[in-house]
Design a protein around this motif. Structure first.
Motif, PDB file in Angstrom:
ATOM      1  N   GLY A 138      29.986  -0.580   3.562  1.00  0.00           N
ATOM      2  CA  GLY A 138      31.477  -1.051   3.126  1.00  0.00           C
ATOM      3  C   GLY A 138      32.053  -0.683   4.360  1.00  0.00           C
ATOM      4  O   GLY A 138      31.758  -0.246   5.469  1.00  0.00           O
ATOM      5  N   TRP A 139      33.666  -1.031   3.948  1.00  0.00           N
ATOM      6  CA  TRP A 139      34.491  -0.791   5.220  1.00  0.00           C
ATOM      7  C   TRP A 139      35.422   0.462   4.873  1.00  0.00           C
ATOM      8  O   TRP A 139      36.141   0.579   3.967  1.00  0.00           O
ATOM      9  CB  TRP A 139      35.492  -2.051   5.314  1.00  0.00           C
ATOM     10  N   ILE A 140      35.747   1.393   6.170  1.00  0.00           N
ATOM     11  CA  ILE A 140      36.623   2.446   5.755  1.00  0.00           C
ATOM     12  C   ILE A 140      37.624   2.488   7.098  1.00  0.00           C
ATOM     13  O   ILE A 140      37.460   1.997   8.152  1.00  0.00           O
ATOM     14  CB  ILE A 140      35.669   3.617   5.956  1.00  0.00           C
ATOM     15  N   PRO A 141      39.039   3.352   6.716  1.00  0.00           N
ATOM     16  CA  PRO A 141      39.665   3.292   7.630  1.00  0.00           C
ATOM     17  C   PRO A 141      39.318   4.319   8.806  1.00  0.00           C
ATOM     18  O   PRO A 141      38.622   5.245   8.419  1.00  0.00           O
ATOM     19  CB  PRO A 141      40.925   3.797   6.834  1.00  0.00           C
ATOM     20  N   SER A 142      39.266   3.640  10.241  1.00  0.00           N
ATOM     21  CA  SER A 142      38.971   4.360  11.057  1.00  0.00           C
ATOM     22  C   SER A 142      39.241   5.852  11.285  1.00  0.00           C
ATOM     23  O   SER A 142      38.660   6.809  11.848  1.00  0.00           O
ATOM     24  CB  SER A 142      39.358   3.805  12.551  1.00  0.00           C
ATOM     25  N   LYS A 143      40.615   6.159  10.781  1.00  0.00           N
ATOM     26  CA  LYS A 143      41.173   7.691  10.891  1.00  0.00           C
ATOM     27  C   LYS A 143      40.305   8.559   9.780  1.00  0.00           C
ATOM     28  O   LYS A 143      40.656   9.714   9.853  1.00  0.00           O
ATOM     29  CB  LYS A 143      42.654   7.303  10.327  1.00  0.00           C
ATOM     30  N   LEU A 202      36.596  -3.381  13.255  1.00  0.00           N
ATOM     31  CA  LEU A 202      37.730  -4.666  13.331  1.00  0.00           C
ATOM     32  C   LEU A 202      38.849  -3.987  13.153  1.00  0.00           C
ATOM     33  O   LEU A 202      39.274  -3.527  11.912  1.00  0.00           O
ATOM     34  CB  LEU A 202      37.354  -5.625  12.265  1.00  0.00           C
ATOM     35  N   ASP A 203      39.760  -3.864  14.011  1.00  0.00           N
ATOM     36  CA  ASP A 203      41.192  -3.381  13.973  1.00  0.00           C
ATOM     37  C   ASP A 203      40.906  -1.943  13.745  1.00  0.00           C
ATOM     38  O   ASP A 203      40.325  -1.316  14.612  1.00  0.00           O
ATOM     39  CB  ASP A 203      41.923  -4.160  12.958  1.00  0.00           C
ATOM     40  N   ASP A 204      41.440  -1.550  12.813  1.00  0.00           N
ATOM     41  CA  ASP A 204      41.837  -0.049  12.300  1.00  0.00           C
ATOM     42  C   ASP A 204      40.778   0.112  11.272  1.00  0.00           C
ATOM     43  O   ASP A 204      40.803   1.396  10.500  1.00  0.00           O
ATOM     44  CB  ASP A 204      42.841   0.450  11.711  1.00  0.00           C
ATOM     45  N   TRP A 205      39.645  -0.529  11.243  1.00  0.00           N
ATOM     46  CA  TRP A 205      38.663  -0.341  10.219  1.00  0.00           C
ATOM     47  C   TRP A 205      37.166  -0.454  10.757  1.00  0.00           C
ATOM     48  O   TRP A 205      36.921  -0.708  11.697  1.00  0.00           O
ATOM     49  CB  TRP A 205      38.457  -1.609   9.281  1.00  0.00           C
ATOM     50  N   LYS A 206      36.218   0.267  10.101  1.00  0.00           N
ATOM     51  CA  LYS A 206      34.826   0.457  10.708  1.00  0.00           C
ATOM     52  C   LYS A 206      34.086   0.116   9.502  1.00  0.00           C
ATOM     53  O   LYS A 206      34.163   0.684   8.367  1.00  0.00           O
ATOM     54  CB  LYS A 206      34.603   1.856  11.324  1.00  0.00           C
ATOM     55  N   LYS A 207      33.004  -0.532   9.646  1.00  0.00           N
ATOM     56  CA  LYS A 207      31.933  -1.153   8.610  1.00  0.00           C
ATOM     57  C   LYS A 207      30.811  -0.002   8.887  1.00  0.00           C
ATOM     58  O   LYS A 207      30.335   0.478   9.809  1.00  0.00           O
ATOM     59  CB  LYS A 207      31.226  -2.513   9.027  1.00  0.00           C
ATOM     60  N   ILE A 208      30.571   0.646   7.542  1.00  0.00           N
ATOM     61  CA  ILE A 208      29.573   1.679   7.639  1.00  0.00           C
ATOM     62  C   ILE A 208      28.200   1.431   6.849  1.00  0.00           C
ATOM     63  O   ILE A 208      28.519   0.622   5.960  1.00  0.00           O
ATOM     64  CB  ILE A 208      30.396   3.132   7.160  1.00  0.00           C
ATOM     65  N   LYS A 209      27.536   2.182   6.938  1.00  0.00           N
ATOM     66  CA  LYS A 209      26.435   1.984   6.023  1.00  0.00           C
ATOM     67  C   LYS A 209      25.981   3.596   5.777  1.00  0.00           C
ATOM     68  O   LYS A 209      25.705   4.432   6.636  1.00  0.00           O
ATOM     69  CB  LYS A 209      25.140   1.346   6.644  1.00  0.00           C
ATOM     70  N   LEU A 210      25.182   3.835   4.519  1.00  0.00           N
ATOM     71  CA  LEU A 210      24.834   5.118   3.919  1.00  0.00           C
ATOM     72  C   LEU A 210      23.318   5.066   4.113  1.00  0.00           C
ATOM     73  O   LEU A 210      22.569   3.850   4.304  1.00  0.00           O
ATOM     74  CB  LEU A 210      25.046   5.376   2.570  1.00  0.00           C
ATOM     75  N   THR A 211      22.562   6.125   4.000  1.00  0.00           N
ATOM     76  CA  THR A 211      21.282   6.279   3.971  1.00  0.00           C
ATOM     77  C   THR A 211      20.585   5.667   2.804  1.00  0.00           C
ATOM     78  O   THR A 211      19.411   5.173   2.762  1.00  0.00           O
ATOM     79  CB  THR A 211      20.665   7.704   4.005  1.00  0.00           C
ATOM     80  N   ASP A 212      21.318   5.521   1.571  1.00  0.00           N
ATOM     81  CA  ASP A 212      20.626   4.744   0.429  1.00  0.00           C
ATOM     82  C   ASP A 212      21.000   3.312   0.481  1.00  0.00           C
ATOM     83  O   ASP A 212      20.794   2.497  -0.443  1.00  0.00           O
ATOM     84  CB  ASP A 212      21.515   5.223  -0.848  1.00  0.00           C
ATOM     85  N   PRO A 221      37.724  -5.490   5.387  1.00  0.00           N
ATOM     86  CA  PRO A 221      38.507  -4.464   6.305  1.00  0.00           C
ATOM     87  C   PRO A 221      40.016  -4.787   5.985  1.00  0.00           C
ATOM     88  O   PRO A 221      40.760  -5.146   7.052  1.00  0.00           O
ATOM     89  CB  PRO A 221      38.118  -5.025   7.725  1.00  0.00           C
ATOM     90  N   THR A 222      40.440  -4.506   4.758  1.00  0.00           N
ATOM     91  CA  THR A 222      41.829  -4.691   4.508  1.00  0.00           C
ATOM     92  C   THR A 222      42.412  -3.672   3.430  1.00  0.00           C
ATOM     93  O   THR A 222      41.559  -3.482   2.559  1.00  0.00           O
ATOM     94  CB  THR A 222      42.204  -6.407   3.969  1.00  0.00           C
TER      95      THR A 222
END
Length: 250
Positions: A240-245, A226-236, A204-205
């Motif tokens: 990974g981490w993505i900016p919340s915006k 975490l802060d301005d990041w979100k941990k995501i998961k795909l159906t496959d 998340p950086t």
């Protein structure tokens, strides 16, 4: 007397709100019929901003965005409609069309029998619906037991007893389904990518290593933040981490 006045005022405000909502909804439908989708969606969104929720409202908003070729918002609102009503066939149908406009083709991991059963049966209705069925079964069981207790004939008693037992098993099953559905629903945090393109990092950086890229309209599952990041998961299975915006939670 004061309590009565307060209750009456609340009732009148609810009636007024309902009438205003119906008026706006009708106005939005008029704009939609004349293919003025921009004005229609503005009206529908004004209803949403007032705190009103309905599968039909979200479906109409999704339709407007679909007609305007806006991928992410159309998918987002079709998903919101299905969250309120999982069996909304029109929303399911239109969602499939909207998803064809998205770039990312994410393959799903093979599902086990239990996962398929959960998706096709337990999650077929909301946990509120399962709870209503459970309560109905409990009332039915109580009535059948009373009829068994007060009936005279042996065959009649046996019939009431057997159906009461059946209602009891329905009660147990639906309570279990409601409990399981509630647990899954509370953990479920789906989101739609709204950024045209976004880099998914391994941390998340901003300096994190890019692991893959996603585009607007793709559905993901939020695991953590975490802060301005979100941990995501795909159906496959990719994580990974993505900016919340860059995404919007459904």
């Amino acid at each position: 007397m004061k309590k009565l006045v307060v209750v009456l005022a609340m009732f009148l405000s609810l009636v007024s709100f309902s009438q205003e909502t119906e008026k706006l909804f009708s106005e939005g439908n008029t704009f939609y019929k004349t293919e003025d989708y921009s004005r229609a969606v503005d009206v529908y969104l004004s209803i949403e901003e007032q705190g009103f929720e309905s599968a039909d409202l979200y479906f109409n908003i999704g339709n407007c965005y679909y007609k305007m070729n806006k991928v992410a918002p159309s998918i987002y609102y079709y998903e919101k409609a299905l969250k309120l009503d999982p069996n909304y066939s029109d929303a399911q149908f239109n969602l499939a069309f909207a998803q064809r406009m998205s770039i990312d083709a994410i393959e799903q991991l093979p599902k086990t029998f239990l996962q398929r059963f959960q998706e096709n049966v337990i999650l077929k209705f909301t946990y509120e619906t399962w709870a209503i069925i459970a309560v109905s079964a409990s009332f039915l069981m109580a009535i059948l037991f009373l009829m068994y207790y007060f009936s005279g004939g042996t065959k009649t008693k046996l019939a009431f007893f057997n159906t009461a037992i059946l209602a009891f098993f329905v009660l147990l099953i639906t309570v279990f389904f409601a409990y399981q559905n509630y647990g899954v629903t509370k953990k479920d945090r789906p989101a739609i990518i709204f950024a045209e393109a976004t880099e998914i990092k391994n941390a998340p950086t901003p300096s994190g290593e890019e692991v893959f890229e996603l585009h607007e309209g793709t559905k993901v599952q939020i695991l953590d933040e975490l802060d301005d990041w979100k941990k995501i998961k795909l159906t496959d299975g990719k994580i990974g981490w993505i900016p919340s915006k860059d995404l919007k939670e459904i």
